[in-house]
Design a protein around this motif. Structure first.
Motif, PDB file in Angstrom:
ATOM      1  N   VAL A 138       5.278  -1.115  -1.016  1.00 30.16           N
ATOM      2  CA  VAL A 138       5.318  -2.219  -0.803  1.00 30.16           C
ATOM      3  C   VAL A 138       5.061  -3.569   0.276  1.00 30.16           C
ATOM      4  N   SER A 139       4.880  -2.583   0.946  1.00 31.98           N
ATOM      5  CA  SER A 139       4.244  -2.785   2.268  1.00 31.98           C
ATOM      6  C   SER A 139       2.442  -2.960   2.208  1.00 31.98           C
ATOM      7  N   ILE A 166       1.542  -5.685   0.379  1.00 28.81           N
ATOM      8  CA  ILE A 166       2.051  -7.124   1.166  1.00 28.81           C
ATOM      9  C   ILE A 166       0.848  -7.146   1.873  1.00 28.81           C
ATOM     10  N   ASP A 179       5.728 -14.941  -2.312  1.00 28.20           N
ATOM     11  CA  ASP A 179       5.773 -14.170  -1.886  1.00 28.20           C
ATOM     12  C   ASP A 179       7.033 -13.278  -2.419  1.00 28.20           C
ATOM     13  N   ALA A 180       8.284 -13.839  -2.062  1.00 30.80           N
ATOM     14  CA  ALA A 180       9.364 -13.333  -2.943  1.00 30.80           C
ATOM     15  C   ALA A 180       8.998 -12.393  -4.416  1.00 30.80           C
ATOM     16  N   ARG A 208       6.792  -8.894  -4.095  1.00 32.87           N
ATOM     17  CA  ARG A 208       7.861  -8.334  -3.065  1.00 32.87           C
ATOM     18  C   ARG A 208       8.611  -7.514  -4.013  1.00 32.87           C
ATOM     19  N   ALA A 252       7.015  -5.512  -6.235  1.00 38.46           N
ATOM     20  CA  ALA A 252       6.309  -4.534  -5.876  1.00 38.46           C
ATOM     21  C   ALA A 252       7.244  -3.127  -5.683  1.00 38.46           C
ATOM     22  N   GLU A 253       8.770  -3.624  -5.396  1.00 39.95           N
ATOM     23  CA  GLU A 253       9.519  -2.774  -4.902  1.00 39.95           C
ATOM     24  C   GLU A 253      10.221  -2.655  -6.476  1.00 39.95           C
TER      25      GLU A 253
END
Length: 266
Positions: A25-26, A29, A101-102, A105, A108-109
């Motif tokens: 996730v990081s 981003i 962005d949501a 994320r 990725a999550e």
């Protein structure tokens, strides 16, 4: 378990990056921020890959372990609740950026959760003269049973004539004995669970040795569950086997960036 990111050149352009689930996730981003923000997320229909595209055209094509990675995508803009909260400093058309962005994320999550899911995984690592077999269970994976071993296999002889043929036959016999020992160990370890209990089987070592086991009737039900990702590892010892989840859980990312891009991905 290690947290490093591995990088290798990719055929056809870009490079392969391997990222552990806990860092995905990081990493995604940071990838989006480094390339001007998120633009889109594309889910391959078969669930074999998810591609993140940034504003400057850079792409991160993510290939999760144990495909398909099928998880619910975030709601589209017209499906979001009317009372959905926005950040206090958001300005129009910042709502589109917030949704992008949501989406990034959430995707990725979802990939990270899929990679780290609770599974029972059989592992068979074999190289000429050595093998390591094990079963991992839980999240994070824990080695619950294993067997390792080695057999003497002489190297190739540079001599010629009759002695070379005799040496070659002896080496072939040694190699066949070593592969039988690996097959026996795999059959013994995997039979404790059965093919229906193992969610997947991961193969590794060297491909030629692994191919020599495919005709063993005891292993066919298990090899039928083998993943496409083959793990090239050094001599299969217990220490290598214990560390193998770091390799089979990693998300493989084909990273393609504009040539004028700044610092490389970390």
């Amino acid at each position: 378990m290690g947290h490093c990111v591995m990088k290798n050149p990719a055929a056809g352009g870009g490079r392969w990056v391997e990222v552990p689930p806990e860092r995905l996730v990081s990493w995604i981003i940071a990838f989006a921020q480094r390339h001007g923000g998120a633009a889109s997320v594309t889910h391959e229909a078969a669930g074999a890959a998810v591609t993140f595209t940034a504003a400057d055209g850079a792409t991160a094509e993510c290939h999760p372990p144990f495909p398909p990675a099928l998880f619910r995508a975030p709601p589209a803009a017209d499906e979001m609740p009317a009372d959905a909260e926005m950040p206090a400093d958001a300005e129009m058309p910042a709502d589109a950026e917030v949704r992008a962005d949501a989406e990034v994320r959430a995707a990725a999550e979802g990939l990270a959760a899929h990679a780290a899911a609770d599974r029972t995984v059989g592992v068979l690592l074999v190289r000429l003269g050595g093998y390591a077999v094990g079963v991992f269970a839980g999240s994070p994976p824990r080695l619950v049973t294993s067997k390792t071993g080695s057999r003497l296999v002489h190297g190739r002889s540079a001599a010629g004539g009759w002695s070379q043929h005799r040496f070659a036959r002896r080496r072939e016999n040694q190699a066949a004995t070593a592969l039988r020992a690996a097959a026996d160990a795999a059959a013994e370890v995997f039979a404790q669970y059965g093919p229906d209990t193992l969610d997947a089987v991961v193969l590794g070592g060297d491909k030629r040795s692994a191919a020599g086991l495919r005709d063993d009737p005891r292993l066919k039900p298990y090899l039928g569950r083998a993943t496409m990702r083959f793990l090239t590892v050094p001599d299969p010892r217990l220490a290598v086997l214990r560390d193998i989840p770091r390799a089979f859980l990693a998300i493989r990312i084909r990273l393609t960036e504009p040539e004028s891009d700044g610092p490389a991905a970390r």
